[in-house]
Design an enzyme around this catalytic site. Structure first.
Site, PDB file in Angstrom:
ATOM      1  N   HIS A   1       0.829  -1.200   0.000  1.00  0.00           N
ATOM      2  CA  HIS A   1       0.000   0.000   0.000  1.00  0.00           C
ATOM      3  C   HIS A   1       0.875   1.266   0.000  1.00  0.00           C
ATOM      4  O   HIS A   1       0.657   2.190  -0.780  1.00  0.00           O
ATOM      5  CB  HIS A   1      -0.898  -0.043   1.241  1.00  0.00           C
ATOM      6  CG  HIS A   1      -1.732   1.178   1.452  1.00  0.00           C
ATOM      7  ND1 HIS A   1      -2.900   1.396   0.760  1.00  0.00           N
ATOM      8  CD2 HIS A   1      -1.564   2.247   2.263  1.00  0.00           C
ATOM      9  CE1 HIS A   1      -3.413   2.546   1.144  1.00  0.00           C
ATOM     10  NE2 HIS A   1      -2.623   3.089   2.051  1.00  0.00           N
TER      11      HIS A   1
ATOM     12  N   ASN B   1      26.903   8.444  16.205  1.00  0.00           N
ATOM     13  CA  ASN B   1      28.192   9.026  15.876  1.00  0.00           C
ATOM     14  C   ASN B   1      28.546   8.786  14.420  1.00  0.00           C
ATOM     15  O   ASN B   1      29.055   9.665  13.739  1.00  0.00           O
ATOM     16  CB  ASN B   1      29.286   8.394  16.734  1.00  0.00           C
ATOM     17  CG  ASN B   1      29.590   9.234  17.949  1.00  0.00           C
ATOM     18  OD1 ASN B   1      29.368  10.438  17.921  1.00  0.00           O
ATOM     19  ND2 ASN B   1      30.068   8.608  18.993  1.00  0.00           N
TER      20      ASN B   1
ATOM     21  N   GLU C   1      -2.161  -5.038  -4.218  1.00  0.00           N
ATOM     22  CA  GLU C   1      -2.849  -4.538  -3.038  1.00  0.00           C
ATOM     23  C   GLU C   1      -4.287  -5.074  -3.005  1.00  0.00           C
ATOM     24  O   GLU C   1      -4.792  -5.462  -1.952  1.00  0.00           O
ATOM     25  CB  GLU C   1      -2.846  -2.997  -3.067  1.00  0.00           C
ATOM     26  CG  GLU C   1      -3.412  -2.358  -1.825  1.00  0.00           C
ATOM     27  CD  GLU C   1      -3.607  -0.848  -1.999  1.00  0.00           C
ATOM     28  OE1 GLU C   1      -3.426  -0.351  -3.143  1.00  0.00           O
ATOM     29  OE2 GLU C   1      -3.944  -0.189  -1.019  1.00  0.00           O
TER      30      GLU C   1
END
Lengths: 122, 675
Positions: free
Chosen positions: B53, B401, B75
């Site tokens: 979707h 980091n 879908e």
């Protein structure tokens, strides 16, 4: 002062697109939330003028976001726009019934979204 | 800047599309591995649906029509499946796999050529055909008749509505679970409860409300469907602070006579019993308690072994002595098995932590405007559950980091001829009793000169001090050190690598850095697989006995006084052409200097990577399994001591905190150099 918009959408591509479209308009600032939970955490941190939310999200759905905002003493005045698809007519109706001001259907055009946003808080 | 904006959406689209396809593949695999592959957990289908979707949505906005069309058709298929309008068959599963593969090819095409023109018509018509199969009838329950807060029904999406109906159809028990949380931690708390529930049922919806104190708290109502009864649900959630209410409703079968009842229900949901998984969820505290008992048994075993040895010494090979020795050996073996079994139960794979890190990296990379590909290796590596909790923060810090300081901006990368997209590699592997976790970036590497400059600026080292590269990198772990010119949103504020190392040392772990300028940086974390019971080397210094966790010991050797040299006021020995600093434990603990009577002594080499040191001791007393006990509040602050343990002869000895001792000795050394 610029208007603050909270965009709740789990797709990052969609989210940055919406953010870009809104920030193109003068005096709008967007805060992005990648999930309903993130939105619930962001709500107390700023005073938002508008919330735009997707419906299908993994943790809490957009209808629940609408209901939460509209029944919360601190946020109930914030207008909401729901983003829906052509498939989810039921969900759209429910969203409006819960108090969303507008809906917009994917895929939408630039101007369409800007127009809806202006209509509500222009 | 304008040009960058133009390319960015494509890259972001590709990154997210790949991410989505990865999720879909994972769920397809989970479906294949389901006990009954034709009726997988509903959340699996829903997750695939959501992925497709979203893909459709973003492809539509980007104007990639083939991707949009295929994901749209797919879908439809998935929606029919999740809404119970289409039964899952092998044909459908095959289509799902094929479609995912095709979508992957389409996305690849976009990344290569900027368009998605691949012919998908055959696949599309196959899916359409599958969709024509007759829909299964699902007699709907009247949800309005449920004893539910009417607000709950108002916020259910169509899918959630369907799941609720489906649960009713299968005569599941429905519970309303209400819990209040603080605004700061609700997501963690709720996830914990959710994961407890997922062991026995399905969370149909999660409804937030302002609750009693809207300024600081938030309340959630979960609607849960399960085959378990009230008592079971209550017992599983007993450790949490939730209210549980069963939602009563008229079950379809309730009118049937008692005798037919079971049969009718069995016929209605043939897979219901089978689909219950074969797992039990156990509170970690209970396991801790068992482990503690085992720990005490280990101590008792040591006592028995000790007695058996003494008996042998007194009686020689008498029958009793031999019997006792045999019994002690068997006990030893079985206890080992029990211990291993319990440890195994506590082990969980790193994948959930890695998933969290992946999500965080993607989020951070978006926020920082850098495009970063995160790759995961060895996520199936297992580590003690508690350990995973403890390393989450340090790892997040390191990954942050890497995003913030490691990976360069796109412009810089292009300028230095690198791929635009930065890569962070997160990997885990087991090496003996250790797990090694590495965070590797292909960024700019650590600028050694800058590190030194900053250290001078901050007064950590005197100007013009000649430090090796290794020593300079060590400075990164010095308290208060941060190379970031500005405090950014991405990197934490004020918390530095010193805290990361301290936290890892607490877990008997180590951290090392490898870096090459312009090529990248690698953080290497080594952790013992599990805590608490460990093998230790027992050593003697003067009158005192200490235990050293064996996983920190790399070797031990015998030396004589003349092997010790002094370099820059520090005692060292030569170990295979390398200089190894040594530490006399009597100095570390201010014990009476006994002025070693004999010329020979032992050096136990501890630590790993660049941080090795030798402890000077008088005697090695052997290896033994020990259970670390805490020293209690009053003594817990002592540097260099991790806890105490009892040896078999009921003597209490201190367990050394090797990481802290290394730390301390390095610290002292620095101060000396400074002064």
């Amino acid at each position: 002062m610029s208007k603050k918009v909270l965009v709740i959408e789990d797709s990052s591509t969609m989210r940055s697109m919406i953010a870009a479209i809104i920030e193109e308009m003068d005096d709008f600032a967007v805060t992005e939330a990648a999930s309903g939970f993130e939105a619930l955490k962001l709500l107390p941190t700023e005073k938002f003028d508008l919330i735009i939310t997707d419906i299908n999200m993994p943790d809490i759905n957009g209808l629940e976001v609408v209901n939460f905002v509209k029944t919360h003493p601190n946020y109930k005045k914030i207008p909401l726009i729901i983003i829906t698809t052509e498939r989810s007519e039921e969900d759209r109706k429910k969203g409006i019934a819960l108090g969303a001001s507008e809906y917009i259907t994917k895929p939408f055009k630039h101007d369409e979204l800007q127009e809806v946003v202006r209509r509500i808080i222009g | 800047m304008k040009d960058k904006k133009k390319d960015e959406p494509n890259l972001e689209f590709i990154a997210e599309a790949e991410e989505i396809l990865e999720v879909i593949s994972k769920n397809l695999l989970a479906m294949e591995e389901s006990q009954d592959r034709l009726s997988p957990h509903p959340e699996i289908i829903n997750a695939i649906f959501r992925g497709v979707h979203t893909l459709k949505g973003i492809a539509g906005m980007m104007g990639f029509n083939n991707i949009t069309e295929l994901s749209h058709t797919l879908e439809n298929l998935l929606d029919a499946m999740r809404m119970g309008r289409l039964t899952l068959t092998s044909v459908v599963i095959k289509l799902l796999f094929e479609s995912t593969e095709t979508l992957r090819k389409l996305v690849e095409k976009v990344s290569k050529d900027g368009n998605d023109s691949i012919d998908t018509s055959r696949l599309l018509s196959d899916i359409e055909n599958a969709l024509k199969k007759k829909p299964e009838d699902a007699a709907a329950h009247k949800l309005e008749e449920l004893d539910l807060d009417s607000n709950v029904l108002k916020v259910l999406t169509e899918y959630e509505n369907h799941r609720l109906e489906e649960n009713l159809r299968l005569s599941a028990n429905i519970f309303e679970i209400t819990a209040g949380f603080s605004l700061e931690t609700f997501d963690k708390d709720l996830n914990q409860i959710n994961s407890m529930i997922s062991g026995f049922g399905e969370v149909i919806t999660t409804l937030p409300s302002s609750g009693a104190s809207p300024d600081i708290g938030i309340e959630f109502k979960l609607i849960v469907g399960t085959k378990e009864d009230f008592n079971y649900v209550t017992s599983i959630l007993s450790g949490t602070n939730v209210k549980i209410r069963e939602i009563k409703y008229q079950r379809k079968n309730e009118k049937i006579k008692a005798g037919e009842h079971d049969e009718a229900q069995a016929a209605e949901s043939p897979s219901s019993v089978k689909s219950l998984s074969m797992t039990v969820r156990v509170n970690i505290n209970r396991l801790d308690r068992l482990l503690n008992i085992v720990g005490e048994l280990v101590l008792n075993k040591a006592v028995i072994t000790h007695i058996s040895k003494n008996l042998r010494a007194i009686e020689g090979f008498s029958e009793w002595a031999l019997e006792l020795e045999k019994a002690a050996r068997t006990l030893d073996k079985k206890l080992n098995e029990l211990q291993e079994g319990l440890m195994e139960v506590r082990m969980v794979p790193l994948n959930s932590l890695f998933d969290r890190l992946t999500r965080m990296t993607r989020k951070l990379s978006r926020e920082s405007g850098k495009i970063i590909d995160i790759r995961i290796f060895g996520e199936e590596t297992e580590l003690d559950r508690l350990m995973i909790e403890e390393i989450a923060d340090p790892l997040m810090h390191i990954v942050r980091n890497a995003v913030d300081h490691g990976i360069e901006t796109q412009e810089e990368r292009i300028k230095s001829g690198k791929k635009e997209i930065g890569t962070i590699k997160l990997s885990a592997m087991q090496r003996g009793g250790h797990v090694v976790i590495e965070v590797e970036d292909d960024g700019g590497g650590i600028n050694i000169k800058r590190v030194k400059d900053i250290a001078v600026e901050k007064g950590l080292i005197p100007p013009n001090s000649s430090l090796s590269e290794k020593e300079a990198i060590e400075l990164l772990f010095a308290p208060g050190f941060s190379t970031s010119k500005v405090v950014t949103e991405v990197s934490g504020r004020g918390v530095g690598l010193d805290v990361v190392r301290k936290n890892l040392v607490k877990l008997s772990g180590t951290i090392d850095i490898e870096t090459k300028e312009k090529i990248g940086t690698k953080f290497i974390i080594t952790l013992p697989i599990t805590l608490m019971i460990l093998k230790a080397l027992i050593v003697q210094v003067g009158e005192e006995i200490f235990a050293l966790p064996i996983n920190t010991v790399s070797e031990s050797l015998m030396i004589t006084k003349k092997d010790i040299q002094t370099v820059e006021r520090r005692e060292v020995i030569q170990l295979r052409e390398k200089t190894l600093p040594i530490l006399r434990l009597e100095d570390a603990f201010n014990m009476k200097n006994l002025d070693a009577k004999t010329d020979s002594m032992y050096v136990v080499v501890v630590g790993s990577g660049n941080r090795k040191i030798g402890f000077v001791v008088d005697a090695l007393l052997g290896q033994q399994e020990i259970v670390i006990k805490s020293l209690g509040k009053i003594l817990s602050g002592i540097q260099g001591v991790a806890g105490a343990t009892e040896l078999g002869n009921r003597k209490t000895v201190l367990v050394l905190d090797v990481g802290a001792l290394i730390e301390e000795s390095v610290q002292e050394y620095k101060e000396e150099v400074k002064g």
